[in-house]
Design an enzyme around this catalytic site. Structure first.
Site, PDB file in Angstrom:
ATOM      1  N   SER A 145      42.358  -5.627 -34.898  1.00 44.67           N
ATOM      2  CA  SER A 145      41.899  -4.913 -33.704  1.00 44.67           C
ATOM      3  C   SER A 145      40.790  -5.702 -33.046  1.00 44.67           C
ATOM      4  CB  SER A 145      41.381  -3.522 -34.095  1.00 44.67           C
ATOM      5  OG  SER A 145      40.697  -2.915 -33.013  1.00 44.67           O
ATOM      6  N   TYR A 158      35.646   1.417 -39.377  1.00 45.48           N
ATOM      7  CA  TYR A 158      36.912   0.843 -38.910  1.00 45.48           C
ATOM      8  C   TYR A 158      36.694  -0.580 -38.397  1.00 45.48           C
ATOM      9  CZ  TYR A 158      41.089   0.139 -36.053  1.00 45.48           C
ATOM     10  OH  TYR A 158      42.237  -0.381 -35.495  1.00 45.48           O
TER      11      TYR A 158
END
Length: 262
Positions: A145, A158
């Protein structure tokens, strides 16, 4: 980008981005093991759609946080098709938490997220590497990501896990060469059902509009946009590439450029 007759495992492959990747690989001739942890109906529906389109896919349940499950997943794919050529580490989890609130996460949140996003990817590579070497070469694509590059994302845990996945991509690329290539894809915003469910209709629509107004390419990402990048890293067109981290995010990582015309 040919993947015809290759065998691919896509973790978290039955929904969202994973389903788009599974579908695209199958459309290009790969035989796909569509992994799921809990979304059995979605994985079966993905495989059914692939079959109706003339492709070949099978849904296999496994939790990538479990090493035994990872080894079983690889063994089932190998037993069914006799080889493993491609691994797409797409399975991932997060916790939504304001990064300014350091009390929003606890140690267990970090451990849970790392167990899937980092350790799970490692365990899957370890389970598949022997079969890839036996096949002569292999391709691993880690779905990371932009959060792992910028530190901005759904939560600090995350973002940290995706940063770790990016670093592990480099380590694996070194340790598995020359037979196995390892690359990472770091998308920005992707419009998936999961994202829409988490944000709710109004916040989701606002996020899409924000992407369309502020990214350099004036686009909100779709799963299909990322699937074609994954296909590139899986296929012969990227045979000279390993240890790469690519950000298909419509230019989001470069910042807002208000002078760019629509």
């Amino acid at each position: 980008m040919s993947v015809k007759d290759k065998v691919a495992i896509v973790t978290g492959g039955g929904t969202g981005l994973g389903a788009a990747v599974s579908t695209r690989l199958a459309a290009e001739g790969a035989r796909v093991a569509v992994n799921y942890s809990r979304s059995a109906a979605d994985a079966e529906a993905c495989c059914t759609a692939i079959g109706h389109a003339g492709g070949e896919a099978v849904a296999i349940q496994a939790d990538v946080a479990s090493d035994a499950d990872c080894r079983r997943l690889a063994a089932e794919a190998l037993e069914r098709w006799g080889r493993i050529d491609i691994l797409v580490n797409n399975a991932g989890i997060t916790r939504f938490a304001d990064q300014a609130d350091l009390d929003a996460l606890d140690a267990e949140d970090f451990v849970d997220i790392y167990r899937v996003n980092v350790v799970g990817a490692y365990q899957m590579v370890r389970a598949c590497a022997p079969a890839m070497r036996a096949a002569g070469k292999g391709a691993v694509v880690n779905i990371s990501s932009i959060a792992g590059v910028t530190g901005i994302g759904s939560s600090m845990a995350y973002a940290a896990s995706k940063g770790a996945l990016n670093t592990m991509t480099l380590s694996l690329a070194r340790s598995l060469a020359p037979e196995i290539r390892v690359n990472a894809v770091c998308p920005g915003f992707i419009g998936t059902r999961w994202f829409a469910d988490e944000l709710g209709p109004e916040r989701y629509a606002a996020r899409v509009k924000q992407q369309e107004e502020t990214t350099l390419l004036r686009r909100a990402g779709r799963p299909e946009d990322i699937a074609v990048v994954v296909l590139f890293f899986c296929g012969e067109g990227s045979d000279h590439i390993t240890g790469e981290t690519l950000m298909p995010d419509a230019g989001l990582h470069l910042g807002f450029a208000p002078h760019v015309a629509r």
